[in-house]
Scaffold this active site. Structure first.
Site, PDB file in Angstrom:
ATOM      1  N   PRO A 190      63.351  20.167 -35.814  1.00  0.00           N
ATOM      2  CG  PRO A 190      63.905  19.296 -33.729  1.00  0.00           C
ATOM      3  CD  PRO A 190      62.883  19.192 -34.815  1.00  0.00           C
ATOM      4  CE1 TYR A 191      68.367  16.269 -41.684  1.00  0.00           C
ATOM      5  CE2 TYR A 191      66.388  16.718 -42.958  1.00  0.00           C
ATOM      6  CZ  TYR A 191      67.699  16.314 -42.899  1.00  0.00           C
ATOM      7  OH  TYR A 191      68.360  15.945 -44.051  1.00  0.00           O
ATOM      8  CB  ILE A 192      62.742  21.558 -40.998  1.00  0.00           C
ATOM      9  CG1 ILE A 192      62.067  20.332 -41.624  1.00  0.00           C
ATOM     10  CG2 ILE A 192      62.376  22.808 -41.787  1.00  0.00           C
ATOM     11  CD1 ILE A 192      60.583  20.271 -41.393  1.00  0.00           C
ATOM     12  CB  SER A 243      69.653  21.572 -38.477  1.00  0.00           C
ATOM     13  OG  SER A 243      69.256  20.463 -39.264  1.00  0.00           O
TER      14      SER A 243
END
Length: 254
Positions: free
Chosen positions: A157-159, A161
Site C-alpha cells: 500500500p505504501y508503494i 500510494s
C-alpha cells in the site's frame, strides 16, 4: 540582487511540524522564503515559527489536516491573506506503513495510507494551483519516495500510494505547464525522521538492509531532502517540470 534560492517567495509547507517538513521550513527560510507552515500539531508549529522568527525569518503557521479538503483550502487562503499571494508549495505530509505481506495486509492500512499520502496531495494541488493561477504561475514540489519509483519488500500500500504521488505530479505538470506552473517531485531514500524511526523500531534490521542496498551506505538527513526541494521550487530550473528527482544516495541505481 539576492543570491538566495527562494528570496521573497511565499512558500506553503505541509507536514511542517517534524522531519523533512520542519527541515524544509528552516532551509527555505534560510534561502529567503516567507514560509507558511501547515500541520496538525499546533504546539510544534508554534515553537518552530518562534524559532524561525528569532532568526529573522518571516514565518506563520496554520493548523491543517491535509486529508480534509476544507482544511487545505483554509491553509491556502491563510497564506494568500497573510502574504498576498502563494508562489510555491512543498506538499510533504505523509505516512509510512507496516512491513506486512500483501495477502495479510488489512484494508484499514491501505485506506489510511491512500488518504494521508495521496488524497492529501490531491487536495493540496487543487487549491494551490487555483491560487497560483490568479498570479500567473508558481512552483510545486510533492514528496514521493524511492518507493514511488521501485518496489521494496512487504509494503504494497505504501508503494502504491507513493507511485500515485508520482502520477499526480506528472498529470499536474502536463496540465498546467502552459499556465506558468511547474510541478515536480522529490523521491527520498531512507531519511532520518520520526516516521522512519518508528518504522525501523518496529522492523529490526530494516535500516541496515536498506542502507546495504544504498551506494552511499547511510540514511539521509532531512535537510538534504529539503535542499533538493528548495532548488526545484526556485527559479534556477525554469524548464524543469514533471520530473521526479531521487534523493537516495544511489538506491534506485541498484
Amino acid at each position: 540582487m539576492s543570491n538566495d534560492l527562494l528570496s521573497d517567495k511565499v512558500v506553503l509547507i505541509t507536514g511542517a511540524s517534524s522531519g523533512i517538513g520542519a527541515a524544509a521550513a528552516r532551509v527555505f527560510a534560510q534561502e529567503g522564503a516567507k514560509v507558511v507552515l501547515a500541520a496538525r500539531r499546533e504546539e510544534r508549529l508554534a515553537a518552530l515559527v518562534a524559532e524561525l522568527r528569532d532568526k529573522g525569518a518571516d514565518a506563520a503557521y496554520v493548523v491543517t489536516d491535509v486529508t480534509v479538503a476544507q482544511d487545505v483550502s483554509r491553509a491556502v487562503d491563510f497564506a494568500v491573506s497573510t502574504y498576498g499571494r502563494l508562489d510555491s508549495a512543498f506538499n510533504n505530509a505523509g505516512l509510512g506503513g507496516d512491513r506486512t505481506p500483501m495477502h495479510l495486509m488489512g484494508d484499514d492500512v491501505y485506506d489510511t495510507l491512500m488518504d494521508v499520502n495521496v488524497r492529501s496531495v490531491w487536495n493540496c494541488l487543487r487549491y494551490e494551483i487555483a491560487a497560483m493561477l490568479t498570479t500567473g504561475g508558481g512552483s510545486i514540489v510533492n514528496n514521493s519516495s524511492v518507493a514511488g519509483l521501485v518496489a521494496i519488500p512487504a509494503a504494497a500500500p505504501y508503494i502504491a500510494s507513493k507511485h500515485a504521488v508520482v502520477g499526480l505530479t506528472r498529470a499536474a505538470a502536463d496540465e498546467y505547464a502552459g499556465q506558468g506552473i511547474r510541478v515536480n517531485a522529490v523521491a527520498p531514500g531512507t531519511t532520518r525522521s520520526e516516521i522512519t524511526a518508528d518504522w525501523f523500531g518496529r522492523n529490526p534490521g530494516l535500516e541496515e538492509m536498506v542502507n546495504s542496498r544504498t551506494p552511499q551506505g547511510r540514511t539521509a538527513e532531512p535537510e538534504e531532502i529539503a535542499a533538493a526541494a528548495a532548488w526545484l521550487l526556485s527559479d534556477r530550473c525554469p524548464f524543469l517540470t514533471g520530473t521526479v528527482v531521487p534523493v537516495d544516495g544511489g538506491f534506485i541505481n541498484q
